[in-house]
Design a protein around this motif. Structure first.
Motif, mmCIF file in Angstrom:
data_model
loop_
_atom_site.group_PDB
_atom_site.id
_atom_site.type_symbol
_atom_site.label_atom_id
_atom_site.label_comp_id
_atom_site.label_asym_id
_atom_site.label_seq_id
_atom_site.Cartn_x
_atom_site.Cartn_y
_atom_site.Cartn_z
ATOM 1 N N PRO A 175 101.866 43.384 -2.797
ATOM 2 C CA PRO A 175 101.231 42.056 -2.706
ATOM 3 C C PRO A 175 100.238 41.763 -3.822
ATOM 4 O O PRO A 175 100.047 40.607 -4.188
ATOM 5 N N ASP A 176 99.605 42.799 -4.364
ATOM 6 C CA ASP A 176 98.561 42.569 -5.368
ATOM 7 C C ASP A 176 99.046 42.775 -6.797
ATOM 8 O O ASP A 176 98.255 42.686 -7.743
ATOM 9 N N ASP A 177 100.336 43.082 -6.963
ATOM 10 C CA ASP A 177 100.868 43.304 -8.310
ATOM 11 C C ASP A 177 101.289 41.978 -8.946
ATOM 12 O O ASP A 177 101.600 41.011 -8.240
ATOM 13 N N PRO A 178 101.330 41.934 -10.287
ATOM 14 C CA PRO A 178 101.519 40.649 -10.978
ATOM 15 C C PRO A 178 102.968 40.204 -11.151
ATOM 16 O O PRO A 178 103.246 39.344 -11.967
ATOM 17 N N TYR A 179 103.902 40.809 -10.410
ATOM 18 C CA TYR A 179 105.297 40.357 -10.505
ATOM 19 C C TYR A 179 106.036 40.712 -9.230
ATOM 20 O O TYR A 179 105.639 41.612 -8.481
ATOM 21 N N HIS A 180 107.109 39.976 -8.982
ATOM 22 C CA HIS A 180 108.057 40.279 -7.914
ATOM 23 C C HIS A 180 109.447 40.387 -8.517
ATOM 24 O O HIS A 180 109.770 39.662 -9.461
ATOM 25 N N ILE A 181 110.275 41.254 -7.975
ATOM 26 C CA ILE A 181 111.688 41.312 -8.336
ATOM 27 C C ILE A 181 112.441 40.523 -7.277
ATOM 28 O O ILE A 181 112.454 40.896 -6.100
ATOM 29 N N VAL A 182 113.064 39.403 -7.658
ATOM 30 C CA VAL A 182 113.718 38.540 -6.674
ATOM 31 C C VAL A 182 115.220 38.764 -6.590
ATOM 32 O O VAL A 182 115.862 38.364 -5.617
ATOM 33 N N ALA A 183 115.801 39.395 -7.625
ATOM 34 C CA ALA A 183 117.240 39.679 -7.576
ATOM 35 C C ALA A 183 117.578 40.749 -8.609
ATOM 36 O O ALA A 183 116.882 40.914 -9.616
ATOM 37 N N ILE A 184 118.649 41.475 -8.319
ATOM 38 C CA ILE A 184 119.147 42.505 -9.226
ATOM 39 C C ILE A 184 120.660 42.344 -9.333
ATOM 40 O O ILE A 184 121.355 42.251 -8.324
ATOM 41 N N LYS A 185 121.171 42.284 -10.563
ATOM 42 C CA LYS A 185 122.621 42.291 -10.783
ATOM 43 C C LYS A 185 123.012 43.685 -11.253
ATOM 44 O O LYS A 185 122.559 44.138 -12.303
#
Length: 452
Positions: A175-185
């Protein structure tokens, strides 16, 4: 929803195929029977072989009850005329494909609105914007910005230099990190990741982040050694190349290689106020590329009308050491092949145009939308309405459909990432990632109560 489409070319047929899977009442009109080619048997649509500017044909298509009329024939004047007629016959919204850049000016919007045309699309302008956006970050395959980059979606191919490989995502982007991974191909599979999923070498990972953390993302994916783009070669001098050349940043140097001598003369006229160098020749010619200093070129962009030519040219450029390659691939059957060959960024005008048209069909306030071909997904910027469902509970309690991720939002001009405890407020611009085209299911969360 009832949609009438005029023109069974690349954009019209692609849009028809998309809408047929969304349970819409779709009618496709074209006066060329060969172009229609039994499309009504292939997709759940009605095909009418008639002129799109025929009042009788428009009435037969039920345009008076249409929620959206789309003019996407190859002729601009036909599209404008068809939209004016459709509006007069009762269509609620109309959109016309054009190829005159003058029409897109803000000063002309009210003029076309008075004619009954709600929106204009110029696919080559949209494609050019994507190309330039991608060239600005040499290490990124795909980029999408919201509110002047307050929020950014970055598609990055991971190599063994990345420091975030083979670790559970819950340990990398909390929650406190500066990025999210929303998808992986990964290969032919699209993964909507959970906390236990990991990133592997050769994955195409989509990062949601904010503008100030773009350098940080570059570091953790191990791309700091990628040279920034300064010297660019375009192969093919069509409309997309012209629009891209006219919007090229000042710090980039552009050469356009074009096979037609006549077109080269025209390019010199169109680009006379830029520093673009126009070269008569074949962009696949190794001797010519070496003569034009390909070894000191950071980006090669293939924009001919032939997908195979573009793919081959990009492979040649990569062999000669060019790090960033971009290929125009209009045949969707070749997209997965181009990806498997590690062609960098793939541009497809019809999917870009279809995204802008599809946006008009949504009843919620959607400011921007883009289809991500590589992961069979859409990303859209929804604005939360006052009293809408999305403002009632924290994100984790909204019951969003599987494959839907809210990655970030912009509030008062400031971008921020979203986690399960985030409370969305009315007026927030929210970036929503949807796998397998679920935007129709998502929009009900953002509309005013009583409208869904």
């Amino acid at each position: 929803m009832k949609i009438v489409i005029a023109g069974a070319g690349a954009v019209g047929t692609h849009l028809s195929s998309l809408l047929s899977t969304e349970n819409h009442d779709c009618v496709l009109i074209d006066d060329d029977e060969e172009r229609l080619g039994g499309i009504d048997a292939k997709y759940d649509i009605m095909a009418i072989n008639a002129a799109p500017t025929s009042i009788k044909a428009l009435k037969d298509a039920g345009v008076g009850a249409a929620d959206l009329f789309v003019g996407v024939t190859t002729e601009e004047s036909r599209n404008i005329t068809a939209c004016i007629l459709a509006h007069a016959l009762g269509a609620k919204k109309t959109v016309a494909r054009i190829d005159n850049y003058e029409y897109l000016s803000a000063a002309n919007q009210a003029f076309f609105k008075n004619l009954g045309i709600d929106s204009l699309i110029y696919p080559e302008v949209l494609a050019a914007a994507d190309i330039i956006n991608g060239l600005k970050l040499s290490w990124v395959r795909q980029r999408w910005d919201v509110h002047d980059s307050s929020l950014v979606l970055l598609g990055v191919k991971l190599r063994d230099t990345a420091e975030i490989l083979n670790q559970p995502l819950k340990d990398l982007c909390g929650p406190d990190d500066p990025y999210h991974i929303v998808a992986i191909k990964r290969g032919d599979e699209t993964i909507i990741p959970g906390g236990l999923d990991e990133l592997h070498v050769l994955d195409l990972a989509y990062f949601m982040t904010t503008r100030e953390y773009i350098p940080y993302i570059r570091k953790i994916v191990g791309k700091e050694h990628y040279a920034d783009v300064q010297n660019v070669i375009f192969m093919g001098g069509g409309k997309t190349a012209v629009r891209a050349a006219l919007t090229m940043p000042d710090y980039m140097n552009l050469k356009i290689i074009e096979r037609s001598a006549e077109r080269c003369e025209r390019l010199n006229q169109l680009l006379s106020e830029t520093d673009t160098m126009v070269i008569h020749g074949d962009g696949r010619d190794l001797a010519l590329l070496q003569e034009e200093n390909i070894k000191n070129t950071q980006a090669f962009v293939a924009l001919t009308e032939n997908a195979e030519t573009n793919i081959l040219a990009c492979l040649t450029a990569k062999k000669l050491g060019v790090r960033k390659t971009v290929a125009m691939v209009e045949n969707l059957d070749y997209v997965s092949m181009a990806e498997s060959l590690d062609i960098g960024t793939i541009i497809n005008k019809k999917t870009i145009a279809a995204s802008h048209i599809f946006q008009m069909m949504l009843k919620a306030d959607v400011r921007n939308m883009r289809s991500l071909m590589m992961v069979d997904s859409d990303v859209a910027e929804f604005v939360a309405a006052e009293g809408s469902r999305v403002t009632k509970k924290p994100v984790k309690a909204l019951g969003l459909p599987f494959g839907v991720t809210i990655g970030g939002l912009v509030r008062n001009g400031e971008g921020q990432l979203v986690n399960g405890n985030t409370q969305i407020e009315a007026g927030d611009s929210v970036m929503v990632f949807c796998h397998e085209h679920q935007l129709g299911k998502v929009e009900k969360y953002f509309k005013k109560q009583g409208l869904w």
